[in-house]
Design a protein around this motif. Structure first.
Motif, PDB file in Angstrom:
ATOM      1  N   MET A 196       0.833  -1.196   0.000  1.00 20.33           N
ATOM      2  CA  MET A 196       0.000   0.000   0.000  1.00 20.33           C
ATOM      3  C   MET A 196       0.871   1.250   0.000  1.00 20.33           C
ATOM      4  N   VAL A 197       0.320   2.353  -0.540  1.00 18.18           N
ATOM      5  CA  VAL A 197       1.034   3.628  -0.544  1.00 18.18           C
ATOM      6  C   VAL A 197       0.059   4.773  -0.307  1.00 18.18           C
ATOM      7  N   LEU A 198       0.633   5.898   0.099  1.00 21.08           N
ATOM      8  CA  LEU A 198      -0.069   7.177   0.099  1.00 21.08           C
ATOM      9  C   LEU A 198       0.535   8.006  -1.025  1.00 21.08           C
ATOM     10  N   HIS A 199      -0.311   8.712  -1.770  1.00 20.12           N
ATOM     11  CA  HIS A 199       0.159   9.487  -2.924  1.00 20.12           C
ATOM     12  C   HIS A 199      -0.570  10.821  -2.951  1.00 20.12           C
ATOM     13  N   ARG A 200       0.039  11.817  -3.582  1.00 16.93           N
ATOM     14  CA  ARG A 200      -0.553  13.158  -3.574  1.00 16.93           C
ATOM     15  C   ARG A 200      -1.678  13.315  -4.597  1.00 16.93           C
ATOM     16  N   THR A 201      -1.587  12.618  -5.732  1.00 17.52           N
ATOM     17  CA  THR A 201      -2.580  12.865  -6.790  1.00 17.52           C
ATOM     18  C   THR A 201      -3.203  11.612  -7.394  1.00 17.52           C
ATOM     19  N   ALA A 202      -2.565  10.453  -7.272  1.00 19.07           N
ATOM     20  CA  ALA A 202      -3.085   9.243  -7.914  1.00 19.07           C
ATOM     21  C   ALA A 202      -4.459   8.892  -7.353  1.00 19.07           C
ATOM     22  N   PRO A 203      -5.370   8.415  -8.186  1.00 14.06           N
ATOM     23  CA  PRO A 203      -6.723   8.076  -7.719  1.00 14.06           C
ATOM     24  C   PRO A 203      -6.693   7.054  -6.580  1.00 14.06           C
ATOM     25  N   ILE A 204      -7.535   7.290  -5.587  1.00 10.89           N
ATOM     26  CA  ILE A 204      -7.631   6.362  -4.464  1.00 10.89           C
ATOM     27  C   ILE A 204      -8.099   4.995  -4.973  1.00 10.89           C
ATOM     28  N   ASN A 205      -7.484   3.945  -4.472  1.00  9.68           N
ATOM     29  CA  ASN A 205      -7.781   2.550  -4.808  1.00  9.68           C
ATOM     30  C   ASN A 205      -7.227   2.131  -6.171  1.00  9.68           C
ATOM     31  N   SER A 206      -6.470   3.026  -6.822  1.00  3.79           N
ATOM     32  CA  SER A 206      -5.824   2.638  -8.079  1.00  3.79           C
ATOM     33  C   SER A 206      -4.516   1.907  -7.772  1.00  3.79           C
ATOM     34  N   VAL A 207      -3.881   1.371  -8.813  1.00  2.00           N
ATOM     35  CA  VAL A 207      -2.616   0.650  -8.661  1.00  2.00           C
ATOM     36  C   VAL A 207      -1.489   1.512  -9.208  1.00  2.00           C
ATOM     37  N   ILE A 208      -0.375   1.531  -8.498  1.00  9.91           N
ATOM     38  CA  ILE A 208       0.776   2.326  -8.900  1.00  9.91           C
ATOM     39  C   ILE A 208       1.992   1.423  -9.058  1.00  9.91           C
ATOM     40  N   GLU A 209       2.814   1.718 -10.061  1.00 17.13           N
ATOM     41  CA  GLU A 209       4.055   0.979 -10.293  1.00 17.13           C
ATOM     42  C   GLU A 209       5.207   1.738  -9.645  1.00 17.13           C
ATOM     43  N   ILE A 210       6.027   1.029  -8.868  1.00 19.88           N
ATOM     44  CA  ILE A 210       7.139   1.659  -8.150  1.00 19.88           C
ATOM     45  C   ILE A 210       8.430   0.929  -8.496  1.00 19.88           C
ATOM     46  N   ARG A 253      -4.128   9.985   0.815  1.00 17.51           N
ATOM     47  CA  ARG A 253      -3.269  11.122   0.519  1.00 17.51           C
ATOM     48  C   ARG A 253      -2.150  11.251   1.558  1.00 17.51           C
ATOM     49  N   ILE A 254      -1.085  11.909   1.168  1.00 21.07           N
ATOM     50  CA  ILE A 254       0.051  12.132   2.060  1.00 21.07           C
ATOM     51  C   ILE A 254      -0.279  13.283   3.016  1.00 21.07           C
ATOM     52  N   PRO A 255      -0.177  13.072   4.321  1.00 21.91           N
ATOM     53  CA  PRO A 255      -0.471  14.153   5.285  1.00 21.91           C
ATOM     54  C   PRO A 255       0.531  15.302   5.150  1.00 21.91           C
ATOM     55  N   GLU A 256       0.041  16.484   4.803  1.00 16.24           N
ATOM     56  CA  GLU A 256       0.916  17.635   4.585  1.00 16.24           C
ATOM     57  C   GLU A 256       1.646  18.049   5.861  1.00 16.24           C
ATOM     58  N   GLN A 257       1.011  17.831   7.017  1.00 17.77           N
ATOM     59  CA  GLN A 257       1.595  18.278   8.273  1.00 17.77           C
ATOM     60  C   GLN A 257       2.715  17.361   8.762  1.00 17.77           C
TER      61      GLN A 257
END
Length: 283
Positions: free
Chosen positions: A217-231, A247-251
């Motif tokens: 699992m990852v947190l991302h700034r813009t990728a759609p929630i529940n989508s798959v990302i290649e790392i 989303r990534i917590p800004e604080q």
């Protein structure tokens, strides 16, 4: 017949001149080659080390052995940086392809396959559990001089034959347990991105000790929630896939952090630094 005699003559010459290679520029395997299988500790695959001969390529070897080039990179990641004559390609051999019975007049078209016993392994365990046979009788017939009660770790046994004409495609291989566990997400990614150009993004990733330790699992700034990302991790030269959970917590994280990965991804990549560089692609 002309091909048969040409092959025999070439085999004899190759045995004298190219003993350090597997096959030559025309044939990736010869009947005189030594094909020794071992168990890869990380993936439990039966693996053979192919030594590249002059004019052989990784792509050509993948076609001959019925594998994807990515399978070779998974087992031998150093090949991504390039390769040279004599370099080793680790090839996973499907046990179903090993033939323990062939006609005597066909031996010129096959290479003997040998197996090196792992620690604690027995003749019965090799035949039934490792190879999936009903009993060890085929191995006993192929090794009449061997006393099963005297077998020790590292002993080599003939377990059958493979054709020198090449092997059929037998599916994808994963180098370790993490890649095997990641396979469903990879398959989902490939099905959704087939034929599409996916833009890539380079940047810093951070990791957290919190969250489910059994999922990618990852947190991302813009990728759609529940989508798959290649790392892709350039350091380990490993590519894995993860589900975007939020989303990534800004604080908590600085703007330079483009990705926060879960504990399982940390283990899979072998990360130690709190920040590390990655290359990503997402929908």
């Amino acid at each position: 017949m002309k091909y048969f005699f040409t092959l025999l003559a070439t085999v004899a010459l190759a045995g004298a001149l190219c003993a350090q290679y597997t096959g030559d520029s025309l044939y990736y395997l010869y009947p005189t080659d030594t094909m020794l299988l071992k168990v890869d500790g990380a993936s439990a695959n039966l693996v053979f080390e192919h030594h590249l001969a002059p004019k052989q390529t990784v792509y050509g070897a993948s076609k001959f052995y019925g594998r994807n080039v990515e399978d070779f990179y998974a087992l031998s990641p150093e090949l991504r940086r390039g390769y040279d004559v004599g370099d080793v390609i680790k090839v996973a051999i499907a046990k179903e392809l090993i033939r323990y019975e062939i006609p005597g007049d066909s031996l010129a078209w096959f290479v003997p396959v040998r197996y090196q016993l792992a620690k604690g392994e027995t003749l019965y365990g090799l035949a039934v559990r490792r190879l999936g046979w009903l009993n060890p009788d085929p191995i006993t017939r192929l090794n009449p001089e061997v006393d099963p009660s005297q077998l020790k770790t590292g002993a080599t046994l003939v377990i059958g034959y493979l054709p020198i004409s090449g092997l059929p495609f037998t599916g994808r291989v994963y180098a370790d347990a993490y890649q095997a566990q990641n396979a469903p997400l990879r398959a989902l990614w490939e099905s959704r991105t087939a034929g599409k150009e996916m833009p890539s993004e380079n940047g810093k990733a951070a990791w957290t000790k919190k969250g489910d330790r059994t999922k990618f699992m990852v947190l991302h700034r813009t990728a759609p929630i529940n989508s798959v990302i290649e790392i892709e991790d350039p350091r380990s030269r490993r590519t894995l896939y993860a589900r975007v959970m939020g989303r990534i917590p800004e604080q908590i994280y600085k703007p330079e952090v483009m990705l926060v990965v879960s504990p399982l991804l940390v283990k899979a990549f072998g990360v130690r630094d709190k920040l590390f560089y990655v290359k990503t692609r997402h929908f």
